[in-house]
Design a protein around this motif. Sequence first.
Motif, PDB file in Angstrom:
ATOM      1  N   GLY A  82      11.371  -1.685  -6.887  1.00  0.00           N
ATOM      2  CA  GLY A  82      11.013  -0.483  -6.132  1.00  0.00           C
ATOM      3  C   GLY A  82       9.721  -0.614  -5.373  1.00  0.00           C
ATOM      4  O   GLY A  82       9.407  -1.628  -4.762  1.00  0.00           O
ATOM      5  N   ASP A  83       8.916   0.424  -5.441  1.00  0.00           N
ATOM      6  CA  ASP A  83       7.669   0.473  -4.675  1.00  0.00           C
ATOM      7  C   ASP A  83       6.584  -0.419  -5.244  1.00  0.00           C
ATOM      8  O   ASP A  83       5.543  -0.614  -4.620  1.00  0.00           O
ATOM      9  CB  ASP A  83       7.137   1.918  -4.634  1.00  0.00           C
ATOM     10  CG  ASP A  83       8.011   2.824  -3.799  1.00  0.00           C
ATOM     11  OD1 ASP A  83       8.850   2.294  -3.052  1.00  0.00           O
ATOM     12  OD2 ASP A  83       7.858   4.053  -3.894  1.00  0.00           O
ATOM     13  N   GLY A  84       6.783  -0.920  -6.402  1.00  0.00           N
ATOM     14  CA  GLY A  84       5.768  -1.784  -6.988  1.00  0.00           C
ATOM     15  C   GLY A  84       4.550  -1.041  -7.460  1.00  0.00           C
ATOM     16  O   GLY A  84       3.460  -1.591  -7.524  1.00  0.00           O
ATOM     17  N   ARG A  85       4.711   0.259  -7.759  1.00  0.00           N
ATOM     18  CA  ARG A  85       3.561   1.028  -8.243  1.00  0.00           C
ATOM     19  C   ARG A  85       3.302   0.695  -9.715  1.00  0.00           C
ATOM     20  O   ARG A  85       4.221   0.542 -10.501  1.00  0.00           O
ATOM     21  CB  ARG A  85       3.817   2.517  -8.053  1.00  0.00           C
ATOM     22  CG  ARG A  85       3.863   2.917  -6.571  1.00  0.00           C
ATOM     23  CD  ARG A  85       3.879   4.434  -6.410  1.00  0.00           C
ATOM     24  NE  ARG A  85       3.830   4.791  -4.990  1.00  0.00           N
ATOM     25  CZ  ARG A  85       4.884   4.976  -4.231  1.00  0.00           C
ATOM     26  NH1 ARG A  85       6.087   4.812  -4.747  1.00  0.00           N
ATOM     27  NH2 ARG A  85       4.760   5.305  -2.967  1.00  0.00           N
ATOM     28  N   GLY A  86       2.081   0.619 -10.067  1.00  0.00           N
ATOM     29  CA  GLY A  86       1.713   0.224 -11.425  1.00  0.00           C
ATOM     30  C   GLY A  86       1.274  -1.224 -11.429  1.00  0.00           C
ATOM     31  O   GLY A  86       1.878  -2.075 -10.786  1.00  0.00           O
ATOM     32  N   ARG A  87       0.200  -1.509 -12.116  1.00  0.00           N
ATOM     33  CA  ARG A  87      -0.411  -2.844 -12.063  1.00  0.00           C
ATOM     34  C   ARG A  87       0.554  -3.946 -12.507  1.00  0.00           C
ATOM     35  O   ARG A  87       0.629  -5.001 -11.891  1.00  0.00           O
ATOM     36  CB  ARG A  87      -1.671  -2.866 -12.940  1.00  0.00           C
ATOM     37  CG  ARG A  87      -2.403  -4.189 -12.915  1.00  0.00           C
ATOM     38  CD  ARG A  87      -3.722  -4.091 -13.630  1.00  0.00           C
ATOM     39  NE  ARG A  87      -4.597  -3.118 -12.990  1.00  0.00           N
ATOM     40  CZ  ARG A  87      -5.801  -2.792 -13.458  1.00  0.00           C
ATOM     41  NH1 ARG A  87      -6.250  -3.355 -14.575  1.00  0.00           N
ATOM     42  NH2 ARG A  87      -6.549  -1.915 -12.819  1.00  0.00           N
ATOM     43  N   THR A  88       1.333  -3.687 -13.563  1.00  0.00           N
ATOM     44  CA  THR A  88       2.238  -4.723 -14.062  1.00  0.00           C
ATOM     45  C   THR A  88       3.300  -5.062 -13.029  1.00  0.00           C
ATOM     46  O   THR A  88       3.611  -6.235 -12.785  1.00  0.00           O
ATOM     47  CB  THR A  88       2.915  -4.265 -15.373  1.00  0.00           C
ATOM     48  OG1 THR A  88       1.913  -3.922 -16.320  1.00  0.00           O
ATOM     49  CG2 THR A  88       3.794  -5.366 -15.934  1.00  0.00           C
ATOM     50  N   LEU A  89       3.876  -4.026 -12.393  1.00  0.00           N
ATOM     51  CA  LEU A  89       4.926  -4.253 -11.408  1.00  0.00           C
ATOM     52  C   LEU A  89       4.364  -4.968 -10.184  1.00  0.00           C
ATOM     53  O   LEU A  89       5.023  -5.812  -9.590  1.00  0.00           O
ATOM     54  CB  LEU A  89       5.578  -2.931 -11.016  1.00  0.00           C
ATOM     55  CG  LEU A  89       6.324  -2.190 -12.140  1.00  0.00           C
ATOM     56  CD1 LEU A  89       7.007  -0.951 -11.579  1.00  0.00           C
ATOM     57  CD2 LEU A  89       7.353  -3.106 -12.785  1.00  0.00           C
ATOM     58  N   ILE A  90       3.166  -4.594  -9.764  1.00  0.00           N
ATOM     59  CA  ILE A  90       2.557  -5.251  -8.609  1.00  0.00           C
ATOM     60  C   ILE A  90       2.350  -6.730  -8.896  1.00  0.00           C
ATOM     61  O   ILE A  90       2.611  -7.593  -8.051  1.00  0.00           O
ATOM     62  CB  ILE A  90       1.223  -4.569  -8.236  1.00  0.00           C
ATOM     63  CG1 ILE A  90       1.502  -3.185  -7.657  1.00  0.00           C
ATOM     64  CG2 ILE A  90       0.447  -5.421  -7.244  1.00  0.00           C
ATOM     65  CD1 ILE A  90       0.249  -2.383  -7.353  1.00  0.00           C
ATOM     66  N   MET A 118       9.007  -6.689   0.581  1.00  0.00           N
ATOM     67  CA  MET A 118       9.417  -5.330   0.955  1.00  0.00           C
ATOM     68  C   MET A 118       9.007  -4.323  -0.115  1.00  0.00           C
ATOM     69  O   MET A 118       8.620  -3.187   0.206  1.00  0.00           O
ATOM     70  CB  MET A 118      10.920  -5.280   1.202  1.00  0.00           C
ATOM     71  CG  MET A 118      11.321  -5.842   2.568  1.00  0.00           C
ATOM     72  SD  MET A 118      13.054  -5.569   2.993  1.00  0.00           S
ATOM     73  CE  MET A 118      13.821  -6.921   2.100  1.00  0.00           C
ATOM     74  N   GLY A 119       9.084  -4.736  -1.380  1.00  0.00           N
ATOM     75  CA  GLY A 119       8.629  -3.845  -2.440  1.00  0.00           C
ATOM     76  C   GLY A 119       7.146  -3.559  -2.334  1.00  0.00           C
ATOM     77  O   GLY A 119       6.706  -2.411  -2.478  1.00  0.00           O
ATOM     78  N   LEU A 120       6.365  -4.584  -2.063  1.00  0.00           N
ATOM     79  CA  LEU A 120       4.922  -4.403  -1.908  1.00  0.00           C
ATOM     80  C   LEU A 120       4.603  -3.557  -0.676  1.00  0.00           C
ATOM     81  O   LEU A 120       3.696  -2.719  -0.699  1.00  0.00           O
ATOM     82  CB  LEU A 120       4.241  -5.771  -1.818  1.00  0.00           C
ATOM     83  CG  LEU A 120       4.247  -6.610  -3.099  1.00  0.00           C
ATOM     84  CD1 LEU A 120       3.883  -8.057  -2.794  1.00  0.00           C
ATOM     85  CD2 LEU A 120       3.274  -6.018  -4.122  1.00  0.00           C
ATOM     86  N   PHE A 121       5.330  -3.789   0.399  1.00  0.00           N
ATOM     87  CA  PHE A 121       5.093  -3.046   1.636  1.00  0.00           C
ATOM     88  C   PHE A 121       5.399  -1.557   1.437  1.00  0.00           C
ATOM     89  O   PHE A 121       4.654  -0.694   1.913  1.00  0.00           O
ATOM     90  CB  PHE A 121       5.958  -3.621   2.761  1.00  0.00           C
ATOM     91  CG  PHE A 121       5.781  -2.921   4.081  1.00  0.00           C
ATOM     92  CD1 PHE A 121       4.684  -3.193   4.882  1.00  0.00           C
ATOM     93  CD2 PHE A 121       6.703  -1.988   4.524  1.00  0.00           C
ATOM     94  CE1 PHE A 121       4.508  -2.552   6.093  1.00  0.00           C
ATOM     95  CE2 PHE A 121       6.544  -1.341   5.739  1.00  0.00           C
ATOM     96  CZ  PHE A 121       5.434  -1.624   6.525  1.00  0.00           C
ATOM     97  N   ARG A 122       6.488  -1.260   0.738  1.00  0.00           N
ATOM     98  CA  ARG A 122       6.816   0.143   0.500  1.00  0.00           C
ATOM     99  C   ARG A 122       5.724   0.830  -0.329  1.00  0.00           C
ATOM    100  O   ARG A 122       5.486   2.027  -0.167  1.00  0.00           O
ATOM    101  CB  ARG A 122       8.167   0.257  -0.215  1.00  0.00           C
ATOM    102  CG  ARG A 122       9.349  -0.139   0.654  1.00  0.00           C
ATOM    103  CD  ARG A 122      10.672   0.339   0.061  1.00  0.00           C
ATOM    104  NE  ARG A 122      10.942  -0.236  -1.250  1.00  0.00           N
ATOM    105  CZ  ARG A 122      11.570  -1.382  -1.459  1.00  0.00           C
ATOM    106  NH1 ARG A 122      11.995  -2.096  -0.417  1.00  0.00           N
ATOM    107  NH2 ARG A 122      11.794  -1.831  -2.676  1.00  0.00           N
TER     108      ARG A 122
END
Length: 297
Positions: free
Chosen positions: A26-34, A54-58
């Motif tokens: 998804g949007d990559g929100r949250g430090r672990t996901l980023i 694209m996830g980081l860009f969103r």
Amino acid sequence: DLAEHAGHLASDPERRIRLRLAQGLGDGRGRTLIKALQALLADKDVEISSEALMGLFRGDPSEWRQAVRDRLNTEGLPVAQGQRMIQYLLLLGKGSADELRAVLSHPRPSFRVTALETLSRGWPQVVTRDFLLPLLSDPSAEVRGVVLDLLKRTSGLTGIEIQSLLESPNAEVRRAVPELTRQLTDDAAAEIMVDLVLDDDLQCRLLALKEIGGRRLPGWQKLLQQSLRDPERSLVTTALQALTWTGSAEALPILNEFAQQTKDPELRSQAERQRRTLEFQLQAPPGMPLGPRRQAH
């Protein structure tokens, strides 16, 4: 929990798992996901790293703007991914119009098409006739087709602008001229049709005849009668039909004369049928529904 396992999955030896992870973060929100997305961004597989981007860009369009711009110029980028990236550019807000305009010079026609379509949806005020007309020189027929579709929905084209399209080396551009002339007065449209009936492209000439008869443009008698003498049979049959579409009694003597003079029995039969159809239309009681008037298409 995906957040807990994302870091480990990002380095999984199975490509399928890494790709599914990149698509699902998804949007990559949250430090672990980023962190997981950034790890996937470094993946040697272009499709996986592009999904991560694209996830980081969103999640942060401004931060990853340049990276997306660079990725669109990466060799081997799958077309579908590139098109999605272009659509995501709208997330930049005000800056998206400039980014989308820049993509219009991309070497891939499919990317130019997506950029133009996205721009027309997100920034319709930018997609004016002055903006669109130069794009008709694009080397891609697909791009030119989108431009023509947008021009048909754009009001305010002048006779000079439409007339200039007859100079295009691309037949599909010239074929759009009859429909575009519906923005003009009948007199102005007729002047353009005089040139189009002489076009080298047969389809252009057929469309011109349909427009002339369907709209009963000024000078239709001379233009349609001239086409009855053309050696191209399809032009003759279309001119015969167009004479009926005029719904005018002035077409009857033209049909009669042709039926008497032609040596082709099939064309004679068609002329007689068109004459009878027109006579019926002219003799019908006022208010009798005869169907919609034929228009060029």
